[in-house]
Write an enzyme that holds these catalytic residues in place. Structure first.
Site, short mmCIF file in Angstrom:
data_model
loop_
_atom_site.label_atom_id
_atom_site.label_comp_id
_atom_site.label_asym_id
_atom_site.label_seq_id
_atom_site.Cartn_x
_atom_site.Cartn_y
_atom_site.Cartn_z
N GLU A 13 0.86 -1.20 0.00
CA GLU A 13 0.00 0.00 0.00
C GLU A 13 0.89 1.24 0.00
OE1 GLU A 13 -3.53 0.09 2.51
OE2 GLU A 13 -2.91 2.06 3.25
N HIS A 74 -8.05 3.20 -3.71
CA HIS A 74 -8.98 3.36 -2.58
C HIS A 74 -9.99 4.46 -2.95
CE1 HIS A 74 -5.89 1.76 0.62
NE2 HIS A 74 -5.73 1.19 -0.55
N ASP A 106 -13.12 8.34 7.29
CA ASP A 106 -13.45 9.02 8.57
C ASP A 106 -13.79 10.45 8.25
OD1 ASP A 106 -13.04 6.86 10.36
OD2 ASP A 106 -10.89 7.05 10.01
N ALA A 119 -19.65 1.66 3.96
CA ALA A 119 -18.90 1.17 2.78
C ALA A 119 -19.72 0.18 1.97
CB ALA A 119 -17.58 0.53 3.25
N HIS A 143 -13.76 -2.72 14.46
CA HIS A 143 -13.66 -1.30 14.14
C HIS A 143 -13.92 -0.51 15.42
CE1 HIS A 143 -15.11 2.60 12.41
NE2 HIS A 143 -14.09 2.37 11.61
N LYS A 159 -21.38 -6.27 4.04
CA LYS A 159 -20.45 -5.77 3.01
C LYS A 159 -20.14 -6.89 2.00
CE LYS A 159 -16.76 -3.64 4.74
NZ LYS A 159 -15.90 -2.56 5.23
P1 FAD Z 1 -17.67 0.54 7.15
O1 FAD Z 1 -17.51 -0.82 6.60
O2 FAD Z 1 -18.82 1.35 6.67
O3 FAD Z 1 -17.75 0.42 8.74
C1 FAD Z 1 -17.70 1.55 9.59
C2 FAD Z 1 -18.45 1.27 10.89
O4 FAD Z 1 -19.85 1.13 10.62
C3 FAD Z 1 -18.04 -0.05 11.56
O5 FAD Z 1 -18.07 0.15 12.95
C4 FAD Z 1 -19.11 -1.05 11.13
O6 FAD Z 1 -19.29 -2.09 12.07
C5 FAD Z 1 -20.33 -0.13 11.02
N1 FAD Z 1 -21.28 -0.59 9.98
C6 FAD Z 1 -20.98 -0.99 8.73
N2 FAD Z 1 -22.11 -1.31 8.06
C7 FAD Z 1 -23.15 -1.10 8.90
C8 FAD Z 1 -24.56 -1.25 8.80
N3 FAD Z 1 -25.12 -1.68 7.67
N4 FAD Z 1 -25.33 -0.94 9.89
C9 FAD Z 1 -24.75 -0.50 11.04
N5 FAD Z 1 -23.41 -0.35 11.19
C10 FAD Z 1 -22.63 -0.63 10.15
N6 FAD Z 1 -9.38 5.85 5.07
C11 FAD Z 1 -9.23 6.84 4.17
O7 FAD Z 1 -9.73 7.94 4.39
N7 FAD Z 1 -8.52 6.66 3.00
C12 FAD Z 1 -7.97 5.44 2.69
O8 FAD Z 1 -7.36 5.32 1.63
C13 FAD Z 1 -8.11 4.36 3.62
N8 FAD Z 1 -7.59 3.13 3.36
C14 FAD Z 1 -7.81 2.09 4.23
C15 FAD Z 1 -7.33 0.81 3.90
C16 FAD Z 1 -7.54 -0.27 4.76
C17 FAD Z 1 -7.03 -1.63 4.36
C18 FAD Z 1 -8.24 -0.08 5.99
C19 FAD Z 1 -8.46 -1.22 6.94
C20 FAD Z 1 -8.71 1.20 6.33
C21 FAD Z 1 -8.53 2.28 5.45
N9 FAD Z 1 -9.01 3.57 5.73
C22 FAD Z 1 -8.85 4.60 4.83
C23 FAD Z 1 -9.68 3.84 7.01
C24 FAD Z 1 -11.21 3.64 6.94
O9 FAD Z 1 -11.78 4.60 6.07
C25 FAD Z 1 -11.77 3.79 8.37
O10 FAD Z 1 -11.36 2.71 9.15
C26 FAD Z 1 -13.26 4.04 8.50
O11 FAD Z 1 -13.53 4.43 9.85
C27 FAD Z 1 -14.14 2.84 8.23
O12 FAD Z 1 -14.16 2.50 6.92
P2 FAD Z 1 -14.90 1.13 6.43
O13 FAD Z 1 -14.86 1.16 4.96
O14 FAD Z 1 -14.34 -0.04 7.12
O15 FAD Z 1 -16.39 1.43 6.96
#
Ligand code: FAD
Length: 287
Positions: A13, A74, A106, A119, A143, A159
């Site tokens: 990455e 991403h 975030d 997501a 998370h 997801k």
């Molecule tokens: P989600 O999958 O939406 O989850 C977020 C929270 O919501 C979790 O607590 C989950 O349990 C909850 N949730 C999910 N779906 C539901 C639902 N249907 N109902 C209720 N609750 C739900 N950030 C950046 O800004 N740029 C990047 O390039 C970047 N790259 C990353 C790469 C990796 C490999 C990882 C692990 C993280 C990265 N991040 C990046 C950070 C990421 O954006 C944060 O961790 C963010 O807080 C959560 O993103 P997510 O896509 O996992 O969210």
């Protein structure tokens, strides 16, 4: 360019450098050093707040066109309206970037929420928008916002059901925690391949920052490394490389689907780790 999904998948990455003006040379230097290490893909991070978004597209495109390495771009949705998401997806299509890591991101201070709350919603949208391969993030130590690990795994299943074809994990240092989490994920009916996210520790300050951001547990092994070598930057970096290498060798021995190395644009560290793990990695890839 499609990703080679032969297990164990191996990837790096990188992030678009922040320094205006010199960022292109810095990124060339980083990719020049990573390319000969033969990753299955290189992923490029995306700034949720906007400034570097177009650089993500540019670097993802450069990886494929100049270096012939599949890229994963991403893409976050937390503060983007549909118009901007569609604009970026159109640019991915124009540049032949077919693989996307769909993330919520975030919310930066003062920013307003976008249309998609999770997501999984972005994943569903991307799948309906074009012929993209979509990956997602996952969290072996849950998370930070999830109340329980079970609730987080239930959301991960949403997801997967929304179309995520690969998961890349948040960094972790304790393999035992990863193995017991994987068991729960598979018990929940999630069959999607999961890559383990590994961050080599190169300084105590970096460790502190990452742990605050993601809440990873610091096992006793890392604590003693920090305690013993904190006064000597060279020794600490060497110990960090050795720890990450051993972590990966153990994960490979346990049949992990893939390893995603958070390089932090430090190709020298990635080179050293590849040197340490290439025997086990390639022997498994060929079998
Ligand atoms: P989600 O999958 O939406 O989850 C977020 C929270 O919501 C979790 O607590 C989950 O349990 C909850 N949730 C999910 N779906 C539901 C639902 N249907 N109902 C209720 N609750 C739900 N950030 C950046 O800004 N740029 C990047 O390039 C970047 N790259 C990353 C790469 C990796 C490999 C990882 C692990 C993280 C990265 N991040 C990046 C950070 C990421 O954006 C944060 O961790 C963010 O807080 C959560 O993103 P997510 O896509 O996992 O969210």
């Amino acid at each position: 360019m499609k990703i080679n999904l032969t297990k164990p998948i191996f990837s790096f990455e990188i992030f678009p450098p922040k320094k205006e003006g010199v960022w292109l040379q810095e990124i060339y230097n980083t990719i020049d050093a990573l390319a000969p290490l033969n990753p299955d893909f290189i992923s490029v991070t995306y700034g949720a707040s906007g400034s570097s978004q177009d650089n993500t597209v540019e670097i993802a495109s450069l990886l494929q066109k100049k270096y012939k390495i599949p890229s994963v771009a991403h893409l976050t949705c937390v503060c983007d309206d549909n118009e901007n998401i569609e604009r970026v997806l159109d640019r991915f299509k124009e540049e032949g970037v077919e693989n996307i890591l769909a993330l919520r991101g975030d919310l930066p201070d003062g920013a307003t929420l976008g249309k998609f709350k999770y997501a999984s919603e972005l994943t569903e949208f991307i799948k309906s928008y074009g012929d993209f391969f979509v990956a997602g993030a996952c969290y072996p130590e849950k998370h930070l916002e999830a109340y329980t690990p079970e609730e987080d795994i239930k959301n991960l299943k949403i997801k997967a059901d929304s179309g995520a074809q690969l998961f890349i994990s948040q960094l972790f240092f304790d393999n035992a925690k990863f193995y017991s989490w994987i068991e729960k994920v598979r018990d929940a009916g999630i069959t999607t391949p999961i890559m383990a996210g590994i961050l080599p520790i190169t300084s105590a300050k970096q460790l502190e920052r990452m742990v605050t951001l993601c809440g990873a547990t610091i096992p006793e092994g890392i604590q003693s490394i920090i305690k013993a070598y904190n006064h000597n930057a060279f020794a600490l970096k060497e110990a960090g490389i050795a720890y990450a290498s051993m972590q990966i060798i153990d994960l490979l021995a346990h049949g992990v689907d893939g390893i995603h190395l958070y390089t932090m644009n430090k190709p020298g560290v990635a080179q050293r780790i590849v040197d340490n793990i290439k025997g086990p990695l390639y022997s498994l890839k060929q079998s």
